[in-house]
Design an enzyme around this catalytic site. Structure first.
Site, PDB file in Angstrom:
ATOM      1  N   TYR A 198    -114.194  -2.805  -1.021  1.00 32.08           N
ATOM      2  CA  TYR A 198    -113.376  -2.044  -1.970  1.00 32.08           C
ATOM      3  C   TYR A 198    -112.374  -2.958  -2.669  1.00 32.08           C
ATOM      4  CZ  TYR A 198    -110.147   1.319  -3.985  1.00 32.08           C
ATOM      5  OH  TYR A 198    -109.354   2.019  -4.875  1.00 32.08           O
ATOM      6  N   LYS A 202    -111.939  -3.774  -6.801  1.00 34.73           N
ATOM      7  CA  LYS A 202    -110.719  -3.579  -7.584  1.00 34.73           C
ATOM      8  C   LYS A 202    -110.220  -4.896  -8.187  1.00 34.73           C
ATOM      9  CE  LYS A 202    -111.359  -0.134  -7.918  1.00 34.73           C
ATOM     10  NZ  LYS A 202    -111.313   0.878  -8.995  1.00 34.73           N
TER      11      LYS A 202
END
Length: 316
Positions: A198, A202
């Site tokens: 994750y 980002k």
């Protein structure tokens, strides 16, 4: 240590000086918000509709989107338009862009809001990419690429000769990097934690936003990346599974901000006249410019990611 301090500072931001009341009249503006059937995206769509924009809710789940459209019409008096978009399927992304282009001749704002966080590690995209990177970065890259011609032509026709691409990243980018061996499914990816993947996605959002700014700024594209804040939204559906639901609910309510707060920074980036001068910038809660992690600004890394992304979609 600096990244941790930056994370803490962004998690407890100062009081907002920008509010939805400051958004100008958006009548005649066409906006796409990906993932707008729920959470921050839905709240963003609501505010845009209330200010007169024509809003496309680009999402995978048609039933949930139609229900969101019904609710939004009740709340604003204006009706959004559903655009089917599965960011985890490159061919479906192409079909979605073609569908939009068959209906519209202008696009003033592309708000790349959709995202997935912490899904089961075994899940991958239709094309075999890590689900988080494939959805959050590659999917949005390809959708944006296909819409760049209408965005740049719209910019030429607007008084200020500018359109906006808003890329929703996260404070999680502070703990990320790019390991190209983990973008597709394989042994290297399977060794990674869900959080690592994750954070990487980002980080990739911030790098991609800067790449768009550098390549298309002279054609009227204003590309920004942002951290919307630590928000109680549907993005967290895969997290906190170790807690009983009532405990999870109490914890989230105690430390997370409401979606109305979470929408502020992207609404500012998408609509405020001041944000028209923020090409290539990174924003944090609430509607403030700040430096992202320094490594995201590396031109060699940016080129490497751009080249990789181009390679993935060249034969779709």
């Amino acid at each position: 240590m600096g990244n941790v301090l930056s994370f803490v500072a962004d998690a407890v931001p100062p009081k907002a000086t920008f509010s939805a009341n400051q958004i100008p009249n958006l009548t005649g503006k066409v906006v796409i918000v990906t993932g707008a059937n729920t959470g921050i995206g839905k709240e963003t769509a609501k505010v845009l509709l209330a200010h007169g924009a024509k809003v496309y809710i680009a999402a995978r789940n048609q039933a949930a989107s139609q229900e969101a459209i019904r609710q939004l019409k009740q709340e604003t008096g204006n009706e959004a338009v559903f655009l089917k978009l599965d960011l985890g399927d490159l061919k479906a992304i192409k079909a979605s862009a073609e569908e939009f282009l068959s209906k519209e001749t202008q696009l003033h704002v592309l708000l790349n809001n959709a995202g997935i966080m912490g899904p089961p590690i075994e899940l991958v995209t239709t094309d075999g990419y890590d689900l988080q990177f494939g959805t959050n970065v590659l999917g949005h890259y390809y959708f944006t690429k296909l819409l760049l011609p209408i965005l740049t032509s719209t910019a030429k026709a607007t008084p200020d000769r500018k359109v906006r691409i808003v890329n929703v990243a996260s404070c999680a980018h502070l703990f990320g990097g790019l390991d190209f061996n983990t973008f597709k499914d394989g042994p290297a990816r399977k060794k990674c934690s869900k959080a690592t993947l994750y954070n990487q996605s980002k980080f990739g959002n911030v790098v991609l936003a800067l790449g768009l700014a550098k390549r298309y700024g002279d054609q009227g594209i204003i590309s920004t990346a942002l951290n919307p804040g630590i928000i109680n939204s549907d993005l967290l559906r895969h997290t906190g599974t170790q807690f009983p639901s009532i405990v999870k609910k109490i914890l989230f309510k105690a430390v997370l901000y409401d979606v109305s707060q979470g929408a502020l920074t992207q609404l500012y980036a998408a609509t405020s006249p001041e944000a028209g001068s923020l090409n290539g910038k990174y924003l944090v809660p609430w509607a403030r410019v700040k430096q992202p992690r320094q490594e995201t600004q590396d031109p060699q890394l940016g080129k490497a990611l751009w080249d990789w992304l181009e390679e993935q979609v060249k034969d779709v």
